[in-house]
Design a protein around this motif. Structure first.
Motif, PDB file in Angstrom:
ATOM      1  N   GLY A  61      34.312  28.611  50.113  1.00 11.96           N
ATOM      2  CA  GLY A  61      35.138  29.487  49.383  1.00 11.96           C
ATOM      3  C   GLY A  61      35.286  30.986  48.740  1.00 11.96           C
ATOM      4  N   LEU A  62      34.107  31.492  49.038  1.00  7.62           N
ATOM      5  CA  LEU A  62      33.517  33.011  48.647  1.00  7.62           C
ATOM      6  C   LEU A  62      32.755  33.132  50.062  1.00  7.62           C
ATOM      7  CD1 LEU A  62      31.380  31.988  45.032  1.00  7.62           C
ATOM      8  CD2 LEU A  62      34.022  33.373  45.698  1.00  7.62           C
ATOM      9  N   LYS A  63      32.791  34.241  49.612  1.00 11.38           N
ATOM     10  CA  LYS A  63      31.866  34.858  51.171  1.00 11.38           C
ATOM     11  C   LYS A  63      30.438  34.702  50.715  1.00 11.38           C
ATOM     12  CE  LYS A  63      31.630  39.649  53.517  1.00 11.38           C
ATOM     13  NZ  LYS A  63      31.577  39.351  54.430  1.00 11.38           N
ATOM     14  N   PRO A  64      29.569  34.679  51.856  1.00  8.79           N
ATOM     15  CA  PRO A  64      28.511  34.001  51.542  1.00  8.79           C
ATOM     16  C   PRO A  64      27.370  34.982  51.621  1.00  8.79           C
ATOM     17  CG  PRO A  64      28.957  33.751  53.744  1.00  8.79           C
ATOM     18  CD  PRO A  64      30.339  34.508  53.266  1.00  8.79           C
ATOM     19  N   PHE A  65      27.224  36.039  51.768  1.00 11.72           N
ATOM     20  CA  PHE A  65      26.646  37.307  50.855  1.00 11.72           C
ATOM     21  C   PHE A  65      27.850  38.797  51.739  1.00 11.72           C
ATOM     22  CE2 PHE A  65      25.517  35.814  55.306  1.00 11.72           C
ATOM     23  CZ  PHE A  65      25.703  36.544  56.311  1.00 11.72           C
ATOM     24  N   ARG A  66      27.137  39.552  50.774  1.00 12.73           N
ATOM     25  CA  ARG A  66      27.793  40.983  51.182  1.00 12.73           C
ATOM     26  C   ARG A  66      28.082  41.776  52.392  1.00 12.73           C
ATOM     27  NH1 ARG A  66      22.826  42.969  49.192  1.00 12.73           N
ATOM     28  NH2 ARG A  66      21.567  44.257  49.966  1.00 12.73           N
ATOM     29  N   GLN A  67      29.039  42.080  52.403  1.00 13.20           N
ATOM     30  CA  GLN A  67      29.250  42.649  54.002  1.00 13.20           C
ATOM     31  C   GLN A  67      28.033  43.510  54.481  1.00 13.20           C
ATOM     32  OE1 GLN A  67      32.124  41.763  55.733  1.00 13.20           O
ATOM     33  NE2 GLN A  67      32.279  42.984  57.695  1.00 13.20           N
ATOM     34  N   GLY A  76      32.380  35.957  56.697  1.00 13.67           N
ATOM     35  CA  GLY A  76      33.054  35.340  55.408  1.00 13.67           C
ATOM     36  C   GLY A  76      33.225  34.291  55.135  1.00 13.67           C
ATOM     37  N   THR A  77      32.816  33.067  55.689  1.00 11.22           N
ATOM     38  CA  THR A  77      32.782  32.103  54.939  1.00 11.22           C
ATOM     39  C   THR A  77      31.957  31.029  55.314  1.00 11.22           C
ATOM     40  OG1 THR A  77      33.885  29.984  55.034  1.00 11.22           O
ATOM     41  CG2 THR A  77      34.532  31.600  57.072  1.00 11.22           C
ATOM     42  N   THR A  78      31.547  29.876  55.521  1.00  9.05           N
ATOM     43  CA  THR A  78      30.968  29.112  55.748  1.00  9.05           C
ATOM     44  C   THR A  78      31.423  28.073  56.943  1.00  9.05           C
ATOM     45  OG1 THR A  78      29.896  27.539  54.185  1.00  9.05           O
ATOM     46  CG2 THR A  78      28.441  29.706  53.596  1.00  9.05           C
TER      47      THR A  78
END
Length: 206
Positions: A61-67, A76-78
């Motif tokens: 649901g969330l981006k796993p770590f910063r870009q 962008g997703t696991t």
């Protein structure tokens, strides 16, 4: 034109059965029979295999770590297939393997199989095939002299004595005129049927 199916019984020869050329005198249609057998085997497949695609797995649901700044490739997703916990690429889904074959083609294919069985001498009529008791020994006495690695018995109905007597023999299968299938017919080295069962088959395929 009438054809004759040879007859046998436990004590010796018997009178042959006269059958219609329209059912038992057809040409061998290998292409149609192959299509018929393929359809039957395909319809028997469960088609229940299922895997989770990226929309079915949990998380992401969330981006796993910063870009930037982590030294790792952006994500962008696991749930992506490249992740260990992600979904499967082109995931298998439940489906039906059944193939289309109309009734006219089905009947023509079965007629072709029966005709070839008669030409090769792999079919015979026997009204004495049903044992009086559910004893395998008695049934073996009735089919004595029939050399077949796979024997298909076509009876008027699923007689209990016949079912119980034949179930201990792995090379013998018992069916009725309404439950005949193309795979059993093609695989059988010998088909033994009662006269009334053959007449029912003749009426259904006419």
């Amino acid at each position: 034109m009438a054809l004759q199916i040879p007859a046998i019984n436990g004590s010796g020869s018997a009178q042959a059965l006269e059958v219609s050329d329209a059912v038992f005198g057809q040409a061998f249609n290998e292409t149609l029979i192959h299509q018929l057998v393929t359809k039957y085997l395909s319809a028997a497949r469960a088609g229940t295999k299922a895997q989770k695609n990226r929309s079915a797995v949990s998380g992401g649901g969330l981006k796993p770590f910063r870009q930037k700044g982590t030294g790792r490739a952006r994500a962008g997703t696991t749930r992506s297939p490249i992740w260990r916990t992600g979904g499967v690429t082109f995931a298998a889904q439940p489906r039906s393997f059944d193939q289309k074959l109309n009734k006219k083609m089905y009947k023509a294919g079965i007629r072709s199989i029966f005709s070839e069985l008669l030409r090769q001498g792999r079919i015979a009529v026997c009204d004495d095939i049903v044992p009086a008791t559910p004893k395998t020994k008695e049934f073996l006495a009735k089919i004595k002299g029939i050399e077949a690695k796979r024997l298909l018995v076509v009876a008027d109905d699923l007689n209990e004595n016949l079912i119980l007597a034949a179930r201990n023999l792995p090379y013998v299968a018992v069916v009725t005129p309404t439950s005949i299938d193309p795979v059993s017919l093609v695989a059988a080295d010998k088909v033994i049927a009662t006269a009334s069962a053959l007449k029912q088959i003749e009426e259904r395929l006419a």
